[in-house]
Design an enzyme around this catalytic site. Structure first.
Site, PDB file in Angstrom:
ATOM      1  N   ARG A 146      20.906 -26.535 177.680  1.00  0.00           N
ATOM      2  CA  ARG A 146      20.196 -26.407 176.406  1.00  0.00           C
ATOM      3  C   ARG A 146      21.146 -26.377 175.199  1.00  0.00           C
ATOM      4  O   ARG A 146      20.722 -26.523 174.064  1.00  0.00           O
ATOM      5  CB  ARG A 146      19.316 -25.146 176.428  1.00  0.00           C
ATOM      6  N   TYR A 155      60.452 -37.020 155.084  1.00  0.00           N
ATOM      7  CA  TYR A 155      60.095 -37.921 156.185  1.00  0.00           C
ATOM      8  C   TYR A 155      60.590 -39.320 155.867  1.00  0.00           C
ATOM      9  O   TYR A 155      60.266 -39.872 154.803  1.00  0.00           O
ATOM     10  CB  TYR A 155      58.561 -37.906 156.321  1.00  0.00           C
TER      11      TYR A 155
END
Ligand code: UD1
Ligand code: MG
Length: 452
Positions: A14, A383
């Site tokens: 359910r 980066y």
């Protein structure tokens, strides 16, 4: 001797979920963990968790709990069938077995202790928790005779309309004399609407079964679908908020504040509307958080203010101000009396005391000393497209507005970096670094063919 069995093998159809039902979360803990916690006070000698549907996942989610014994129910043929799996494990065990459905997360430890005490004092064969609920739909109905002695439990689906009117329900929490239960477990049948072996059928055969009524029916809510989960969440949040308010925390518009059970708050903390505190967050005395903050797995010192910000896996020192609109994440340590300001993102960096990163910056993989002033728009370019690199800025240094620090790079102490610089090489202590094109003035210049 007391053994505990937690029923956690069902799929939870359910719930309409990929996740086994008992692994759904409520305020930072899974349903099954909450159920296990509810029997802590009775200090069980053994705790069995009956697993089946995605059992490995359930086991993994409970791997931090010590002393649990997992019992596999290969096919989920009903709650009675689940308990039948214990026969080889408990055998001639002479004590009591406390059984809890793994989807009853709001039970109080005191209530479970009261059930066990009543069971043992009355020398019952079985004792179960019941409650009078306004809407009993979906629950098994409990039919009692005199002195709270139980005659029968009939599942919702098997009730006739008149039986369905009974709003005394079975909470799914029982204490049994194991030897009595063991004697009747082989008698269970599956001739019912759901064609399951119901544990509740044992009450047709056991004698001296007593019901213990829970005063507050909200405690025994069973989670069968997402609506139940939402109701339980609301009840639990109310409990958590009230506990902290009673302990000296001010909440403005408490309904808009969400706090996990795992959070710790100091005194005189003020939580403004829309504050969400998650995971293992610790907030020190006199902090003011919100409006609209999300803080998870972080530790804030004393007298910290945070406004409209997102903070995860971060430590913030005393007297620091954060926000509006800061995002601190992934292993950040901020010192005392810092100012982390507007539209600033900081990732995996350490910031020394009295350092300001006040406006429009990205600081990633960096170590900043004390009393550094990071000028508006300063960015660490950490980066290179493949790897992340570190940036270091020494104490008392200042970066001019819109500087870029191209990592890996180290800026010394007492340095000033001119506005608009792109710093690609290390800078020694005590100097001015300028890394930009000089301004040119070309007198009398005008565009070709253009007017002045
Ligand atoms: C059950 C009770 C009902 C009670 C209600 C309380 C039965 C037959 N009915 O109904 O009387 O009012 O709980 O919330 O017991 N499970 C297994 N193996 C199985 C089936 C279920 O381990 O084969 C586990 C489930 O994971 C769950 C618990 O048992 O944690 C209860 O199962 P569920 O299907 O939710 O039972 P309910 O219909 O709620
Ligand atoms: Mg249920």
């Amino acid at each position: 001797m007391l053994a505990v069995a937690i029923l956690a093998a069902g799929k939870g159809t359910r719930m309409k979920s990929q996740l086994p039902k008992v692994l759904h979360q409520l305020a930072g803990k899974t349903l099954v963990e909450r159920t296990i916690e509810s029997c802590q006070q009775v200090s069980p000698d053994r705790i069995f968790v009956i697993i089946g549907y995605k059992g490995e996942q359930v086991k993994e989610a409970l791997s931090h709990w010590r002393g649990l014994e997992f019992v596999e129910q290969k096919e989920q043929l009903g709650t009675g069938h689940a308990i039948q799996q214990l026969i080889p494990y408990l055998g001639d065990f002479e004590g009591d077995l406390l059984v809890l459905n793994g989807d009853v997360p709001l039970l109080r430890q005191e209530t479970v202790a009261r059930l066990v005490k009543t069971h043992q004092e009355n020398k019952n064969q079985a004792t179960l928790l019941t409650a009078m609920v306004p809407n009993p739909e979906g629950y098994g109905r409990v039919f009692c005779g005199e002195n709270n002695l139980v005659k029968q439990i009939i599942e919702d689906k098997d009730c006739n309309p008149q039986q369905r009117e009974n709003n005394r329900i079975n909470a799914g929490v029982y204490c049994f004399r194991w030897q009595a239960l063991r004697g009747v477990l082989p008698r269970l049948s599956n001739t019912n609407k759901q064609q399951e072996y119901y544990l509740t059928e044992v009450f047709d055969y056991l004698e001296r079964v007593m019901a213990v009524d829970v005063g507050d029916y909200q405690e025994i809510i069973g989670i069968n679908n997402r609506c139940h989960l939402a109701v339980a969440h609301e009840i639990l949040q109310k409990r958590i908020r009230e506990r902290w308010m009673m302990a000296g925390v001010t909440m403005i518009n408490p309904e808009s504040i969400i706090i996990d059970d795992t959070v710790q708050l100091g005194t005189d903390v003020i939580l403004e509307p829309g504050t969400h505190l998650r995971g293992k967050t610790i907030i020190g005395n006199n902090c003011r958080i919100g409006p609209n903050c999300y803080i998870s797995d972080s530790r804030l010192g004393e007298n910290v203010t945070v406004l409209y910000s997102v903070i995860t896996e971060t430590e913030v020192g005393d007297n620091t101000r954060v926000g509006p609109y800061a995002h601190l994440r992934g292993g950040v340590i901020i010192g005392e009396a810092c100012r982390i300001g507007n539209f600033v993102e900081i990732k995996k960096s350490t910031i020394g005391r009295k350092t300001n990163v006040a406006h429009l910056s990205y600081i990633g993989d960096a170590t900043l000393g004390e009393e550094v002033n990071v000028g508006a728009g300063t960015i660490t370019a950490n980066y290179d497209g493949i790897k992340k690199h570190p940036t270091v800025i020494g104490s008392r240094s200042k970066t001019g507005a819109n500087s870029v620090l191209v990592a890996p790079v180290k800026v010394g102490e007492d340095v000033t970096i001119a506005a608009g610089s792109v710093i690609t090489e290390d800078v020694p202590n005590d100097c001015l670094a300028i890394a930009r094109e000089r301004q040119k003035i070309i007198p009398g210049w005008r565009p070709k063919g253009g007017d002045r």
